[in-house]
Design a protein around this motif. Structure first.
Motif, PDB file in Angstrom:
ATOM      1  N   LEU A  16       6.582  -0.203  -4.260  1.00 43.56           N
ATOM      2  CA  LEU A  16       5.150   0.049  -4.065  1.00 43.56           C
ATOM      3  C   LEU A  16       4.453  -1.151  -3.457  1.00 43.56           C
ATOM      4  N   GLU A  17       4.910  -2.347  -3.876  1.00 45.73           N
ATOM      5  CA  GLU A  17       4.280  -3.561  -3.358  1.00 45.73           C
ATOM      6  C   GLU A  17       4.441  -3.606  -1.838  1.00 45.73           C
ATOM      7  N   HIS A  18       5.582  -3.173  -1.377  1.00 48.76           N
ATOM      8  CA  HIS A  18       5.852  -3.143   0.043  1.00 48.76           C
ATOM      9  C   HIS A  18       4.843  -2.223   0.752  1.00 48.76           C
ATOM     10  N   GLN A  19       4.576  -1.115   0.096  1.00 46.60           N
ATOM     11  CA  GLN A  19       3.646  -0.120   0.637  1.00 46.60           C
ATOM     12  C   GLN A  19       2.224  -0.699   0.718  1.00 46.60           C
ATOM     13  N   LEU A  20       1.903  -1.594  -0.212  1.00 45.49           N
ATOM     14  CA  LEU A  20       0.533  -2.128  -0.278  1.00 45.49           C
ATOM     15  C   LEU A  20       0.325  -3.315   0.652  1.00 45.49           C
ATOM     16  N   ARG A  21       1.407  -3.891   1.133  1.00 42.52           N
ATOM     17  CA  ARG A  21       1.295  -5.114   1.946  1.00 42.52           C
ATOM     18  C   ARG A  21       0.697  -4.797   3.310  1.00 42.52           C
ATOM     19  N   PRO A  22      -0.440  -5.424   3.656  1.00 42.90           N
ATOM     20  CA  PRO A  22      -1.047  -5.151   4.968  1.00 42.90           C
ATOM     21  C   PRO A  22      -0.110  -5.540   6.101  1.00 42.90           C
ATOM     22  N   ASP A  27      -6.169  -5.255   8.299  1.00 43.31           N
ATOM     23  CA  ASP A  27      -5.977  -4.798   6.916  1.00 43.31           C
ATOM     24  C   ASP A  27      -5.929  -5.958   5.927  1.00 43.31           C
ATOM     25  N   PHE A  28      -5.869  -7.168   6.443  1.00 41.07           N
ATOM     26  CA  PHE A  28      -5.820  -8.347   5.579  1.00 41.07           C
ATOM     27  C   PHE A  28      -7.259  -8.661   5.205  1.00 41.07           C
ATOM     28  N   LEU A  29      -7.617  -8.422   3.946  1.00 40.64           N
ATOM     29  CA  LEU A  29      -9.028  -8.492   3.571  1.00 40.64           C
ATOM     30  C   LEU A  29      -9.368  -9.867   3.013  1.00 40.64           C
ATOM     31  N   GLY A  30     -10.602 -10.322   3.291  1.00 40.83           N
ATOM     32  CA  GLY A  30     -11.031 -11.634   2.808  1.00 40.83           C
ATOM     33  C   GLY A  30     -10.503 -12.751   3.691  1.00 40.83           C
ATOM     34  N   PRO A  61       0.571 -18.977  -5.578  1.00 43.33           N
ATOM     35  CA  PRO A  61       1.363 -17.766  -5.372  1.00 43.33           C
ATOM     36  C   PRO A  61       0.511 -16.501  -5.332  1.00 43.33           C
ATOM     37  N   GLY A  62       0.919 -15.550  -4.517  1.00 40.30           N
ATOM     38  CA  GLY A  62       0.277 -14.236  -4.533  1.00 40.30           C
ATOM     39  C   GLY A  62      -0.983 -14.101  -3.696  1.00 40.30           C
ATOM     40  N   LEU A  63      -1.296 -15.144  -2.877  1.00 48.12           N
ATOM     41  CA  LEU A  63      -2.540 -15.079  -2.101  1.00 48.12           C
ATOM     42  C   LEU A  63      -2.334 -14.529  -0.696  1.00 48.12           C
ATOM     43  N   GLY A  64      -1.082 -14.261  -0.305  1.00 54.09           N
ATOM     44  CA  GLY A  64      -0.903 -13.603   0.986  1.00 54.09           C
ATOM     45  C   GLY A  64      -0.147 -14.406   2.033  1.00 54.09           C
ATOM     46  N   LYS A  65       0.635 -15.414   1.623  1.00 55.73           N
ATOM     47  CA  LYS A  65       1.351 -16.223   2.613  1.00 55.73           C
ATOM     48  C   LYS A  65       2.446 -15.389   3.298  1.00 55.73           C
ATOM     49  N   THR A  66       3.258 -14.707   2.483  1.00 56.39           N
ATOM     50  CA  THR A  66       4.312 -13.854   3.063  1.00 56.39           C
ATOM     51  C   THR A  66       3.682 -12.748   3.901  1.00 56.39           C
ATOM     52  N   THR A  67       2.586 -12.211   3.396  1.00 57.26           N
ATOM     53  CA  THR A  67       1.891 -11.137   4.110  1.00 57.26           C
ATOM     54  C   THR A  67       1.425 -11.621   5.480  1.00 57.26           C
ATOM     55  N   LEU A  68       0.863 -12.826   5.533  1.00 58.21           N
ATOM     56  CA  LEU A  68       0.381 -13.341   6.817  1.00 58.21           C
ATOM     57  C   LEU A  68       1.527 -13.543   7.795  1.00 58.21           C
ATOM     58  N   TYR A 180      -8.243 -19.061  -3.567  1.00 52.49           N
ATOM     59  CA  TYR A 180      -8.484 -17.857  -4.365  1.00 52.49           C
ATOM     60  C   TYR A 180      -9.547 -16.983  -3.699  1.00 52.49           C
ATOM     61  N   TYR A 181      -9.407 -15.663  -3.868  1.00 47.47           N
ATOM     62  CA  TYR A 181     -10.276 -14.708  -3.187  1.00 47.47           C
ATOM     63  C   TYR A 181     -11.590 -14.537  -3.939  1.00 47.47           C
ATOM     64  N   ARG A 182     -12.637 -14.241  -3.159  1.00 43.94           N
ATOM     65  CA  ARG A 182     -13.948 -13.979  -3.773  1.00 43.94           C
ATOM     66  C   ARG A 182     -13.954 -12.571  -4.344  1.00 43.94           C
ATOM     67  N   THR A 216      -6.435 -13.320  -7.253  1.00 44.71           N
ATOM     68  CA  THR A 216      -5.126 -13.223  -6.597  1.00 44.71           C
ATOM     69  C   THR A 216      -4.776 -11.769  -6.272  1.00 44.71           C
ATOM     70  N   PRO A 217      -4.639 -11.426  -4.993  1.00 48.69           N
ATOM     71  CA  PRO A 217      -4.335 -10.047  -4.629  1.00 48.69           C
ATOM     72  C   PRO A 217      -3.078  -9.483  -5.295  1.00 48.69           C
ATOM     73  N   ARG A 218      -2.019 -10.312  -5.391  1.00 47.61           N
ATOM     74  CA  ARG A 218      -0.801  -9.759  -6.001  1.00 47.61           C
ATOM     75  C   ARG A 218      -1.079  -9.305  -7.442  1.00 47.61           C
ATOM     76  N   ILE A 219      -1.864 -10.113  -8.169  1.00 47.89           N
ATOM     77  CA  ILE A 219      -2.166  -9.746  -9.562  1.00 47.89           C
ATOM     78  C   ILE A 219      -3.099  -8.533  -9.583  1.00 47.89           C
ATOM     79  N   ALA A 220      -4.044  -8.471  -8.639  1.00 52.13           N
ATOM     80  CA  ALA A 220      -4.935  -7.306  -8.554  1.00 52.13           C
ATOM     81  C   ALA A 220      -4.107  -6.038  -8.403  1.00 52.13           C
ATOM     82  N   ASN A 221      -3.136  -6.073  -7.498  1.00 50.71           N
ATOM     83  CA  ASN A 221      -2.290  -4.892  -7.269  1.00 50.71           C
ATOM     84  C   ASN A 221      -1.454  -4.544  -8.490  1.00 50.71           C
ATOM     85  N   ARG A 222      -0.948  -5.592  -9.126  1.00 48.36           N
ATOM     86  CA  ARG A 222      -0.105  -5.345 -10.300  1.00 48.36           C
ATOM     87  C   ARG A 222      -0.940  -4.733 -11.436  1.00 48.36           C
TER      88      ARG A 222
END
Ligand code: ADP
Length: 351
Positions: A16-22, A27-30, A61-68, A180-182, A216-222
């Motif tokens: 599912l995490e894969h599905q959520l990754r922009p 789609d990369f928000l913030g 961790p979890g802020l979007g480095k791999t995603t970027l 960290y995201y707003r 943290t987006p990863r934690i938000a998704n989890r």
């Protein structure tokens, strides 16, 4: 192509995490400044028909480095190769990847601060001159072969930018720091994920989740996925405020987004060390945590929340920490004479 999981949480062990990754920048928000600058560099490189300059990504961790890194490959219409520094043991491991890249390939190395120094040398030349020196044979008959490389883009990511050697750091043309995201951005991320997961979520539940996910987006998704479970089993399928409050109570996460271990860290500084200062190593042992996870995961969030400060003599709690723990705030906060907060070493970043 993905060589190795970038880190144990690369996909959260969950498709599912894969599905959520922009997949694209839109789609990369913030992180607006990071995004708009990257958009410029990507557009410029594409217009010139060049590969993107090397990018250095740092942040918790979890802020979007791999995603970027994934997004850069998509936006550049290039291949992606993913590895993590601990998976690269010998020079041949790195050479084996470098020599099979193509022009424009985005080569992502996670945890780049853990790259062995013997491999760093090879990477310097590869990044700068797009070639490597390869030694063939042994002893007096050994000779060095210069192997040309395609013009790839190295994306190096780390949670510990201070541990990356300067000669390596300075070879990245685009140093980016994620923070960290707003709240509003987290809300947008939660709404996007809820719609991909096709779960309905009430407005107040979105706000409560955004407050509880450590920015943290990863934690938000989890958390969203766990709330979906609670809503399905305990409620009527919709994630509402009551479900989130009950879910958070069951997961031991308070309304500030603090987990039990966060509160334990604060309590330990107050109860065992009189509010501090206490050194990081001593603190890690006292709370039974690895030094690395204390410094990379717990501490940055507690600092960002204004609950502890890093001073020259160690960590100290703030008056807000006393309030959150439900303790009377002392007239004088201990450790406050210890030199004030240390400035971060992050002046090296472009944005
Ligand atoms: P890191 O590599 O920094 O540890 P990841 O790139 O793996 O973090 O991000 C974790 C997850 O969080 C991703 O799979 C993605 O679903 C989500 N995510 C991260 N950043 C964003 C963002 N800006 N917008 C939407 N989702 C994001």
């Amino acid at each position: 192509m993905e060589e190795h999981p970038a880190h144990p949480e690369y996909d959260d062990g969950d498709a599912l995490e894969h599905q959520l990754r922009p997949r694209f920048l839109r789609d990369f928000l913030g992180q607006e400044q990071v995004k708009s600058n990257l958009q410029v560099f990507i557009t410029a490189a594409r217009e010139r028909n060049e590969s993107l300059d090397h990018v250095f990504l740092s942040g918790p961790p979890g802020l979007g480095k791999t995603t970027l890194a994934t997004i850069m490959a998509h936006e550049m219409q290039a291949d992606l190769r993913v590895t993590a520094a601990p998976a690269l043991d010998k020079p041949k491991d790195l050479a084996g990847i470098l020599t099979t890249l193509q022009d424009g390939t985005v080569f992502f190395i996670d945890e780049i601060h853990r790259l062995k120094s013997s491999l760093e040398e090879m990477l310097y030349v590869a990044m700068e001159d797009f070639e490597i020196d390869w030694v063939i044979g042994q002893g007096p008959s050994a000779r060095t072969l210069r192997v040309p490389l395609p013009r790839f883009t190295l994306v190096g990511a780390t949670t510990r930018p201070g541990m990356v050697a300067s000669p390596l750091f300075t070879r990245f043309g685009i140093p980016v720091r994620l923070d960290y995201y707003r709240r509003g951005d987290l809300e947008a991320i939660i709404r996007r994920s809820a719609s991909i997961l096709e779960v309905s979520i009430a407005d107040n539940a979105v706000g409560l989740l955004a407050d509880s996910c450590r920015g943290t987006p990863r934690i938000a998704n989890r958390l969203l996925r766990r709330m979906r479970d609670f809503a399905q089993v305990l409620g009527n399928g919709t994630i509402d405020g009551d479900i989130v409050r009950e879910g958070m109570r069951r997961l031991n996460i308070d309304e500030y987004g603090l987990e039990e271990q966060d509160r334990q860290i604060l309590r330990t500084i107050v109860e065992m060390y009189g509010g501090g200062p206490v050194g990081a190593e001593t603190l890690a042992i006292s709370v039974g945590e690895e030094l690395d996870s204390l410094e990379v995961f717990y501490e940055p969030f507690l600092i960002q929340q204004g609950l502890i400060q890093r001073t020259a003599r160690g960590r100290v709690v703030t008056s807000r920490a006393f309030e959150i723990l439900g303790l009377p705030v002392p007239d004088e906060i201990p450790g406050r004479d210890s030199g004030g907060p240390i400035q971060s070493e992050d002046q090296r970043f472009l944005f």
